[in-house]
Every structure is written in structure tokens, then in C-alpha cells.
Design an enzyme around this catalytic site. Structure first.
Site, PDB file in Angstrom:
ATOM      1  N   LYS A  43       0.430  73.290 -20.682  1.00  0.00           N
ATOM      2  CA  LYS A  43       1.368  72.680 -20.683  1.00  0.00           C
ATOM      3  C   LYS A  43       2.598  72.354 -21.528  1.00  0.00           C
ATOM      4  CE  LYS A  43       1.027  67.998 -20.286  1.00  0.00           C
ATOM      5  NZ  LYS A  43       2.152  66.975 -20.904  1.00  0.00           N
ATOM      6  N   ASN A  44       2.329  71.724 -22.249  1.00  0.00           N
ATOM      7  CA  ASN A  44       3.330  71.355 -24.145  1.00  0.00           C
ATOM      8  C   ASN A  44       3.711  73.171 -24.282  1.00  0.00           C
ATOM      9  OD1 ASN A  44       2.828  69.180 -23.101  1.00  0.00           O
ATOM     10  ND2 ASN A  44       1.580  68.700 -25.734  1.00  0.00           N
ATOM     11  N   ARG A  57       9.155  62.860 -19.876  1.00  0.00           N
ATOM     12  CA  ARG A  57       9.865  63.128 -21.517  1.00  0.00           C
ATOM     13  C   ARG A  57       9.830  64.485 -21.980  1.00  0.00           C
ATOM     14  NH1 ARG A  57      10.475  58.339 -23.918  1.00  0.00           N
ATOM     15  NH2 ARG A  57      10.717  59.775 -26.347  1.00  0.00           N
ATOM     16  N   ARG A 105      -1.001  64.454 -14.438  1.00  0.00           N
ATOM     17  CA  ARG A 105      -0.063  65.717 -14.412  1.00  0.00           C
ATOM     18  C   ARG A 105      -0.138  66.481 -16.306  1.00  0.00           C
ATOM     19  NH1 ARG A 105       3.506  61.472 -18.112  1.00  0.00           N
ATOM     20  NH2 ARG A 105       4.823  63.318 -18.810  1.00  0.00           N
ATOM     21  N   ARG A 114       9.630  56.984 -28.749  1.00  0.00           N
ATOM     22  CA  ARG A 114       9.262  57.587 -28.913  1.00  0.00           C
ATOM     23  C   ARG A 114      11.258  58.196 -28.795  1.00  0.00           C
ATOM     24  NH1 ARG A 114       5.459  60.919 -25.079  1.00  0.00           N
ATOM     25  NH2 ARG A 114       6.598  62.089 -26.364  1.00  0.00           N
ATOM     26  N   ASP A 128      -3.211  64.742 -29.410  1.00  0.00           N
ATOM     27  CA  ASP A 128      -3.410  64.298 -27.724  1.00  0.00           C
ATOM     28  C   ASP A 128      -4.895  64.886 -27.451  1.00  0.00           C
ATOM     29  OD1 ASP A 128      -1.234  63.935 -27.524  1.00  0.00           O
ATOM     30  OD2 ASP A 128      -0.447  66.701 -27.641  1.00  0.00           O
ATOM     31  N   CYS A 169       7.455  54.246 -23.395  1.00  0.00           N
ATOM     32  CA  CYS A 169       6.538  55.418 -23.129  1.00  0.00           C
ATOM     33  C   CYS A 169       5.494  54.105 -23.768  1.00  0.00           C
ATOM     34  CB  CYS A 169       6.562  56.890 -23.705  1.00  0.00           C
ATOM     35  SG  CYS A 169       5.574  57.450 -23.884  1.00  0.00           S
TER      36      CYS A 169
END
Ligand code: EPU
Length: 420
Positions: free
Chosen positions: A22-23, A92, A399, A121, A307, A116
Site C-alpha cells: 500500500k505504502n 494523509r 484501509r 503529523r 507500522d 490523526c
């Protein structure tokens, strides 16, 4: 709002596929704004965040076409460069359209991301970097308004009080591809997702050198073309499945996995007596005995990732002794602590450090998901707990994990999604 109902205590076994990262995908999708031609991205996960980015790119004149796990991206209209607050507040990572819009269209209006669940952030480093490249930036009605006839190469420092910024590095890297002259990023974030972004940019004809190290050099070019790219496997998803195998005393084959991206994670799991063995293009993870306690501190890559902090914490709740977990990237990222305590975890927070005294069993309970990774930790705890756990508000988990309940169920877990 959907919730998960989990009846814990089943050993997970079998094989599970890891999706594309995802990132890595999110900034790469934003980078398509820079291109003159069509881009194809393969290995794209089906996630709420990918949908949000697709929708936002649509509003920015990019046609986005998802077929299976392949995404076609083509800029059709450069008329609108406004990333609206309604979308930015959902995700974000939307901030990573700022650099590409400014570099390609000379102007960008992007809503300033707000608070957040994982803590403050700020984006000061992104803005400072773009200003160093000649952008004029002002804040108006909660939007960042940035303009520049053409960005110019500059020396940019991406280090902050909690390490280098990942999306800040991405923004500057993308903006620099079309700048006049050479940009040098010092103290660049080294996450594998940035190496993947650089690979995508270079496939478009950019000249990015040194991505994945703290010293990145980008020589600006006149234009970028379309390209094809396959995203790297999601190391956080892989790490979450590793934790799931361990917490249920199971045995799971997880693939594809880039072990070189996961050494800090594997190191901590092995310290807990979890067996992690390379097997084909993935790993076999098993744990037949009670977990040993472990200390861990989150750090920028190649250190232990923030994470996976929450997921590791779920694991040490069941270890045979005391563990100490310290969060150095987002010092307030501890929403899961109180929820794990509701399940019987012996857990004590002291500033950015949590001390966990392992217990023999967690007890199922209704708990509340607060953010993506905290939710994953609660699901892991539920898989191991006695009785029924109900994880509420699983839209957070959607998500970042594609249909995770189905994938756990395929490994033998008793978990189902209930829609209110
Ligand atoms: N920071 C600043 N100034 C800035 C930017 C960041 O002080 O201008 C601070 C942050 O407050 C934080 C630290 O620097 O303390 C690191 O933040 P970073 O900018 O690296 O985070 P990010 O780029 O916004 C990405 C991931 C996050 C992941 C972090 C850290 C994406 C889309 N997001 O966020 O992923 O936690 O890097 O590795 O890539 C997730 O997937 O659940 C997630 C939150």
C-alpha cells in the site's frame, strides 16, 4: 459500520499470499501526474486507501482504470490541481500529490492534513524542501497553495526530530524529477517503498540515484513518459501474518516476501523463539512453544517499523516474561494499549514506552479499532484469546489489509465480518 467477530484459540496453518505494498502504491500513483504517457501499475491491492487515491486522481484529471490487480493511469486534463479537504482528511498520504502537481503544472492547492489517531503529523519538512526548490507557498482557508514557474534543483535536508520523513522524501524526489538542475536530498528516508518509487520514476525516464540510502541525487529532465511497474510486496502485511502465525502457535507459509526488507522484524521474532525460515519466494513461520519476551524500539528503516509496533505488542502480551516496547517515530501511537488491557493484557505505559508483563491467556472482549495498525493488533489478540472478541469499526483495517478476515479464515481462524 462493519465489525469482526472472532472466536479465538485456533492454530493458523496453510499458505497466504501477500499483496503489493500500500505504502509503495500510494506515492507511485501520485507520481503518474508527472507523466506524459500511460502508466501501468501491477500488484495493486484492493484497499480503501487505493480507492481514495484513485478518486482524488480522478478529480485531478487522471483517468484511473483498475482491472484485477493492475491499474492504468493516464493524465487527461491538467485543469484542476485542487486536492480537497474532504479527501485529504480521509487519508494523509494524499499529501504526496503536492510535489508532482507543483512540478508538472506549476501550481497546486492541497488541503493541509489535520490531526490523526497516531499523533501529530506535521508536513513542515515537505514544505521547507519545496520552498528550497523555489516554490512559493502560502496557507489559505486550510489549503496549502503552492506555485512555481519551474522548480530548480536544490540541497534539501529531510531529517526531523523523529527521523527522516518518508512521504516528505517522496514529495521532493518526485518534484525534483522535472526541476531545472540537480537536487540532492540529504538525510533522505531509506524505506524500501522509496526505492520502489525511484524505480517507477526511473522507468518513466527520470534520473534518480541513491534511493534507499540517506543521500539521493536527482537530475531534472524535461519530460517523463509512461511506463510499466510492479510494486514490491507489502512488508507490513507480511509482518502482520508472521505475528498471526506466532500468536496462534501456528505454521504458515507467507509469500511473496522480501526478507531483505524485513530483517529487523525477523530479528525480533526470532528473539521470541519464533521460527522464520526462507521457503521459496516467501517464508515459513511457526511457533510451537510459549513466546519468549522481547524488547523492541521502533526506528526509521532498516530499524523495526512503527507500522508493526502494535502487532508486536499483541504478541508480547502472551510472552513468558516482561517486554519493553518503545515508539520513536510516533510517540503517541498507543491507542491499542487500553484496548489490549480490556482483553486482560498486563500493560503499563510510561511516555513513549510500554512495559508488558506476559500472561498465559487473553480473554475475548468487545474492543474498538482506532487506526489501521492498532486494529490489526486487536485482531491478532482476538485470534489468540479465549472466547469471543468483537473488533468494532473495522473500516480502519480495510484501509490497509484486503479482506483480512477471509485470509485468516482460509488459514483456519474463526472470524467473520458483520455489517450493522
Ligand atoms: N515529521 C515531521 N515533519 C514532517 C514530516 C514528518 O516532523 O514534515 C515527523 C512525523 O510527525 C513523525 C516522523 O517525522 O514523527 C515520521 O513521519 P513520516 O513523514 O515519515 O510519516 P509519513 O511519511 O506521513 C509514512 C507511512 C506511515 C508510516 C510512516 C513512518 C505512507 C502512506 N505512510 O507516513 O504508514 O507509519 O511513514 O514509517 O507511506 C501506515 O501504513 O499505517 C502508516 C501510518
Amino acid at each position: 459500520m462493519d465489525k469482526f467477530v472472532i472466536h479465538g484459540g485456533r492454530r493458523l496453518s496453510g499458505a497466504v499470499k501477500v499483496n503489493g505494498s500500500k505504502n509503495a502504491c500510494l506515492p507511485i500513483m501520485a507520481a503518474a501526474i508527472l507523466s506524459e504517457g500511460a502508466c501501468s501499475l501491477h500488484g495493486v491491492p484492493h484497499l480503501a486507501d487505493i480507492d481514495t487515491m484513485s478518486f482524488m486522481l480522478g478529480e485531478l484529471g487522471v483517468s484511473v482504470n483498475l482491472q484485477g490487480d493492475s491499474l492504468g493511469l493516464l493524465v487527461e486534463d491538467e485543469g484542476c490541481s485542487h486536492a480537497r479537504y474532504d479527501l485529504v482528511r480521509k487519508m494523509r498520504a494524499s499529501i504526496c500529490v503536492l510535489g508532482p502537481l507543483l512540478a508538472k503544472r506549476g501550481c497546486a492547492r492541497v488541503a493541509m492534513p489535520g490531526g490523526c489517531a497516531i499523533g501529530p503529523r506535521p508536513i513542515d519538512l515537505h514544505l521547507r524542501g519545496l520552498k528550497a526548490m523555489g516554490a512559493e507557498i502560502e496557507l489559505h482557508g486550510g489549503d496549502i497553495i503552492a506555485s512555481s514557474k519551474r522548480l530548480r534543483g536544490a540541497e534539501v535536508f529531510m531529517g526531523g526530530p523523529f527521523g527522516s520523513t518518508v512521504l516528505g522524501t517522496a514529495n521532493i524526489m518526485m518534484a525534483a524529477t522535472l526541476a531545472v538542475g540537480t537536487t540532492v536530498i540529504e538525510c533522505a528516508a531509506c524505506e524500501p517503498e522509496l526505492s520502489d518509487l525511484a524505480a517507477f520514476l526511473n522507468a518513466m525516464g527520470a534520473r534518480v540515484h541513491g534511493a534507499g540510502t540517506p543521500h539521493v541525487v536527482i537530475e531534472g529532465v524535461e519530460a517523463l513518459r509512461g511506463c510499466e511497474h510492479t510494486v514490491i510486496p507489502d512488508r507490513i502485511e507480511a509482518g502482520t501474518f508472521m505475528c498471526a502465525a506466532a500468536i496462534t502457535n501456528g505454521q504458515v507459509h507467507i509469500s511473496p516476501v522480501r526478507l531483505d526488507h524485513m530483517m529487523a522484524v525477523v530479528d525480533r521474532l526470532r528473539a521470541m523463539d519464533v521460527i522464520v525460515e526462507k521457503a521459496g519466494d516467501g517464508v515459513e513461520v511457526s511457533c510451537a512453544r510459549r513466546l519468549a519476551p522481547v524488547d523492541a524500539t521502533t526506528q526509521p528503516y532498516p530499524g523495526f517499523p512503527t507500522d508493526l509496533q502494535a502487532q508486536l505488542m499483541a504478541l508480547v502480551c502472551l510472552a513468558d516474561g516482561n517486554s519493553v516496547i518503545t515508539e520513536k517515530i510516533f510517540p503517541d501511537r498507543f491507542m491499542h494499549v487500553a484496548e489490549l488491557a480490556r482483553m486482560g493484557a498486563q500493560i503499563h505505559k510510561e511516555g513513549p514506552t510500554v512495559i508488558v508483563t506476559g500472561c498465559k491467556k487473553l480473554a475475548g472482549a468487545p474492543v474498538m479499532a482506532s487506526d489501521l495498525r492498532a486494529s490489526a493488533a486487536l485482531v491478532l489478540a482476538g485470534l489468540a484469546a479465549d472466547g469471543e472478541t468483537v473488533v468494532n469499526r473495522v473500516y480502519h483495517i480495510d484501509r490497509g489489509y484486503e479482506r483480512i478476515e477471509r485470509r485468516f479464515a482460509a488459514l483456519g481462524a474463526d472470524v467473520s465480518r458483520i455489517s450493522d
